[in-house]
Design a protein around this motif. Structure first.
Motif, PDB file in Angstrom:
ATOM      1  N   ALA A  94      11.644  -3.183   3.558  1.00  0.00           N
ATOM      2  CA  ALA A  94      10.399  -3.798   4.016  1.00  0.00           C
ATOM      3  C   ALA A  94      10.237  -5.237   3.527  1.00  0.00           C
ATOM      4  N   VAL A  95      10.882  -5.573   2.395  1.00  0.00           N
ATOM      5  CA  VAL A  95      10.763  -6.934   1.850  1.00  0.00           C
ATOM      6  C   VAL A  95      12.036  -7.740   2.085  1.00  0.00           C
ATOM      7  N   GLY A  96      12.827  -7.323   3.027  1.00  0.00           N
ATOM      8  CA  GLY A  96      13.997  -8.104   3.416  1.00  0.00           C
ATOM      9  C   GLY A  96      15.138  -8.076   2.422  1.00  0.00           C
ATOM     10  N   GLY A  97      15.226  -7.009   1.617  1.00  0.00           N
ATOM     11  CA  GLY A  97      16.338  -6.880   0.682  1.00  0.00           C
ATOM     12  C   GLY A  97      16.228  -7.729  -0.570  1.00  0.00           C
TER      13      GLY A  97
ATOM     14  N   GLU B 113     -15.782  -4.291  -4.221  1.00  0.00           N
ATOM     15  CA  GLU B 113     -16.032  -5.715  -4.473  1.00  0.00           C
ATOM     16  C   GLU B 113     -16.041  -6.529  -3.184  1.00  0.00           C
ATOM     17  N   LYS B 114     -15.988  -5.788  -2.069  1.00  0.00           N
ATOM     18  CA  LYS B 114     -16.113  -6.406  -0.735  1.00  0.00           C
ATOM     19  C   LYS B 114     -15.070  -7.479  -0.453  1.00  0.00           C
ATOM     20  N   LYS B 115     -13.836  -7.177  -0.850  1.00  0.00           N
ATOM     21  CA  LYS B 115     -12.723  -8.055  -0.518  1.00  0.00           C
ATOM     22  C   LYS B 115     -12.275  -7.758   0.918  1.00  0.00           C
ATOM     23  N   ALA B 116     -11.465  -8.652   1.466  1.00  0.00           N
ATOM     24  CA  ALA B 116     -11.070  -8.534   2.877  1.00  0.00           C
ATOM     25  C   ALA B 116     -10.207  -7.315   3.158  1.00  0.00           C
ATOM     26  N   VAL B 117     -10.614  -6.544   4.178  1.00  0.00           N
ATOM     27  CA  VAL B 117      -9.854  -5.383   4.635  1.00  0.00           C
ATOM     28  C   VAL B 117      -9.649  -5.489   6.137  1.00  0.00           C
ATOM     29  N   GLU B 118      -8.705  -4.708   6.639  1.00  0.00           N
ATOM     30  CA  GLU B 118      -8.454  -4.675   8.072  1.00  0.00           C
ATOM     31  C   GLU B 118      -7.924  -3.316   8.461  1.00  0.00           C
ATOM     32  N   GLN B 119      -7.916  -3.041   9.778  1.00  0.00           N
ATOM     33  CA  GLN B 119      -7.412  -1.761  10.287  1.00  0.00           C
ATOM     34  C   GLN B 119      -6.085  -1.965  10.999  1.00  0.00           C
TER      35      GLN B 119
ATOM     36  N   LYS C  90      -6.289  -6.617   3.598  1.00  0.00           N
ATOM     37  CA  LYS C  90      -5.828  -7.548   4.625  1.00  0.00           C
ATOM     38  C   LYS C  90      -4.565  -8.264   4.160  1.00  0.00           C
ATOM     39  N   GLY C  91      -3.523  -8.173   4.984  1.00  0.00           N
ATOM     40  CA  GLY C  91      -2.256  -8.824   4.656  1.00  0.00           C
ATOM     41  C   GLY C  91      -1.271  -7.940   3.923  1.00  0.00           C
ATOM     42  N   SER C  92      -1.652  -6.701   3.606  1.00  0.00           N
ATOM     43  CA  SER C  92      -0.746  -5.801   2.892  1.00  0.00           C
ATOM     44  C   SER C  92       0.190  -5.084   3.860  1.00  0.00           C
ATOM     45  N   ILE C  93       1.279  -4.543   3.322  1.00  0.00           N
ATOM     46  CA  ILE C  93       2.196  -3.733   4.105  1.00  0.00           C
ATOM     47  C   ILE C  93       2.136  -2.296   3.585  1.00  0.00           C
ATOM     48  N   ASN C  94       2.615  -1.355   4.379  1.00  0.00           N
ATOM     49  CA  ASN C  94       2.531   0.051   3.999  1.00  0.00           C
ATOM     50  C   ASN C  94       3.915   0.680   3.836  1.00  0.00           C
ATOM     51  N   VAL C  95       4.178   1.169   2.635  1.00  0.00           N
ATOM     52  CA  VAL C  95       5.385   1.953   2.357  1.00  0.00           C
ATOM     53  C   VAL C  95       4.935   3.168   1.540  1.00  0.00           C
TER      54      VAL C  95
ATOM     55  N   ASP D  69       0.869  -1.179   0.000  1.00  0.00           N
ATOM     56  CA  ASP D  69       0.000   0.000   0.000  1.00  0.00           C
ATOM     57  C   ASP D  69       0.908   1.233   0.000  1.00  0.00           C
ATOM     58  N   VAL D  70       0.824   2.064  -1.046  1.00  0.00           N
ATOM     59  CA  VAL D  70       1.722   3.219  -1.150  1.00  0.00           C
ATOM     60  C   VAL D  70       1.071   4.512  -0.664  1.00  0.00           C
ATOM     61  N   ARG D  71      -0.103   4.406  -0.042  1.00  0.00           N
ATOM     62  CA  ARG D  71      -0.762   5.591   0.501  1.00  0.00           C
ATOM     63  C   ARG D  71      -0.071   6.046   1.788  1.00  0.00           C
ATOM     64  N   MET D  72      -0.508   7.185   2.330  1.00  0.00           N
ATOM     65  CA  MET D  72       0.065   7.710   3.565  1.00  0.00           C
ATOM     66  C   MET D  72      -0.278   6.799   4.746  1.00  0.00           C
ATOM     67  N   LYS D  73       0.508   6.888   5.799  1.00  0.00           N
ATOM     68  CA  LYS D  73       0.341   5.993   6.953  1.00  0.00           C
ATOM     69  C   LYS D  73      -1.031   6.099   7.596  1.00  0.00           C
TER      70      LYS D  73
END
Length: 270
Positions: free
Chosen positions: A188-191, A264-270, A142-147, A129-133
């Protein structure tokens, strides 16, 4: 009433400043020339110093900024002596048509939500996810990382402060591109530059230049849309370009972005 008038006055002044900035940036974008080889070599040198392919200069040929409709359009006569925009406030950046042409040449794939969902379930991809923090904290895939590709404005010059005041009056956030974005993704992806990545932002953008038609006669090929001569630029597409330029070998893009994922109502999380 007085507070209301003061607010309207501030907004009016802010919009005037924004239009002036856009006018100057538009003038810079609209510089279409047939320059001497020495000028072009100087531009290539600057691109190389910024970490880009020196011959990226040619990628923008055939494009022209249309200030009336605020869009990029095709113009076969157009050539550039420089494709780096240096705004009054913020960090320099490459104009969109050059980015679009590189992504097209590299064959960037835009994956539908269903495919990304399956790849996540099978643990075959890292979704970034490339959006702001703060946007990521509200909700995300769900399961994404933020940079974040952008960061809060750091400059302290006159135009940087003007930008903050203008954005504050319009209740907007003052941001700029983060030049350390590729390095932060790598950390973030371990190099692992060969790790499969899928990037997304809010709206997603598009590499498509045609409108699909439901008419039988045009269904297969669609038709060209002047407003989409160079697709639809977005934060995530520009982020893909930055990572590909930095040597990441397996970068893809989420079609429709987070807005489509939620719709499309895919899985999201906070």
């Amino acid at each position: 009433m007085t507070e209301g008038r003061n607010y309207l006055l501030m907004v009016t002044i802010s919009m005037t400043v924004i239009k002036e900035i856009q006018r100057k940036n538009g003038q810079q974008r609209a510089v279409v020339v047939r320059s001497s080889s020495s000028v072009r070599e100087e531009s290539r040198k600057r691109l190389k110093e910024m970490g880009y392919d020196p011959y990226l200069l040619e990628a923008a040929s055939g494009s022209k900024w249309d200030p009336t409709f605020q869009r990029w359009v095709k113009d076969e006569r157009a050539e550039y002596e420089d494709i780096i925009i240096t705004p009054k406030a913020g960090s320099p950046y490459i104009i969109w048509p050059a980015i679009f042409q590189v992504l097209k040449q590299k064959g960037l794939e835009s994956l539908p939500t269903s495919e990304v969902e399956q790849l996540l379930e099978e643990n075959k991809v890292t979704v970034v996810d490339v959006r702001m923090k703060d946007q990521y904290a509200q909700n995300h895939i769900k399961g994404s990382i933020n940079v974040p590709m952008f960061r809060d404005s750091t400059g302290d010059g006159v135009w940087d402060n003007i930008k903050r005041v203008v954005n504050a009056a319009l209740m907007l956030r003052s941001t700029e591109r983060d030049p350390e974005f590729p390095q932060k993704v790598l950390e973030a992806v371990g190099g692992e530059k060969d790790r499969p990545l899928v990037l997304y932002c809010g709206m997603g953008g598009s590499m498509e230049t045609k409108i699909e038609s439901n008419k039988k006669r045009y269904k297969d090929k669609g038709y060209e849309d002047v407003d989409k001569s160079f697709g639809r630029e977005s934060r995530s597409l520009k982020a893909c370009f930055e990572l590909i330029n930095a040597g990441f070998s397996d970068v893809k893009h989420l079609k429709g972005g987070f807005s489509t994922w939620k719709y499309e109502k895919k899985a999201v999380e906070q």
